[in-house]
Scaffold this active site. Sequence first.
Site, mmCIF file in Angstrom:
data_model
loop_
_atom_site.group_PDB
_atom_site.id
_atom_site.type_symbol
_atom_site.label_atom_id
_atom_site.label_comp_id
_atom_site.label_asym_id
_atom_site.label_seq_id
_atom_site.Cartn_x
_atom_site.Cartn_y
_atom_site.Cartn_z
ATOM 1 N N SER A 22 -22.739 -2.540 -30.364
ATOM 2 C CA SER A 22 -21.482 -3.047 -29.822
ATOM 3 C C SER A 22 -21.443 -4.569 -29.788
ATOM 4 O O SER A 22 -20.388 -5.173 -29.572
ATOM 5 C CB SER A 22 -21.255 -2.504 -28.405
ATOM 6 N N TYR A 161 -40.933 -5.760 -21.922
ATOM 7 C CA TYR A 161 -40.241 -5.895 -23.205
ATOM 8 C C TYR A 161 -41.243 -5.994 -24.359
ATOM 9 O O TYR A 161 -41.101 -5.326 -25.386
ATOM 10 C CB TYR A 161 -39.356 -7.141 -23.174
ATOM 11 N N LYS A 165 -41.774 -3.367 -27.535
ATOM 12 C CA LYS A 165 -41.625 -3.785 -28.927
ATOM 13 C C LYS A 165 -42.930 -3.612 -29.702
ATOM 14 O O LYS A 165 -42.914 -3.310 -30.898
ATOM 15 C CB LYS A 165 -41.142 -5.243 -28.986
#
Length: 253
Positions: A22, A161, A165
């Site tokens: 988006s 995070y 990853k």
Amino acid sequence: MVLCVENRIEMTGKTVLVTGSSRGIGLAIAQHFCTLGANVILCGTSDTVKKEEEKLKQAGFSVASAIGNIGKPEDAERMVQVAVQTFGTLDILVNNAGITKDGLLIRMNESDWDDVLDVNLKGAFLMTKAAARVMMKKRVGRIINITSVVGVSGNAGQANYAASKAGMIGLTKSVAKELAARNITCNAIAPGFIETQMTDTLSDSVKESYLKSIPLGRVGLPSEVAALAGYLASDAAAYITGQVVHIDGGLYM
């Protein structure tokens, strides 16, 4: 004599699903695949994805959208089914969706850890599992995971995070080995400092500090990440799998 012939990437007839599309890198990837002629499924957690779908449709592109939480198995399955029911199949999956909830390790709430891992890593696992079922029957497919430079280098204040990853990199290599026999490739793209809404919130001093560590001396653009995704999804990259491709201006060498 070897003749060099321009080989424009062509995706006409291919169906691509991009999670987290988006805004930012995800939207740029979706837009890029549209320009290559692909059918594109936009995925997000809010009505914003519907608004982007309408914009692309008005521009004449073949697009559909799905709203849901990729960290939930039923939502991941439904998103893949939207692709199959709308366009007949799924050829390319781009696991781009990701969130951040930064904080120093000793102050990080358990919920902040769980939320980031659920979306960034578990979501990629669930989407890959659902998409693989479709691709394995066809004996062809492309899976591209958007990881990060911090998944390799780590980063203070981003334990959750960075872990998510780094996990995506391990997932990429394992999936590549498991699905290679079915002619399905799986690769990861590791962006560095890319100009997005996420990086726009950083202070000027932090941005300046980042720029000093980038040999090319500038931030990257979402369109540059999108172009790399398009290449890895193309026939030109059919012999590339299990790789982590850095796009970071030389930040990590």
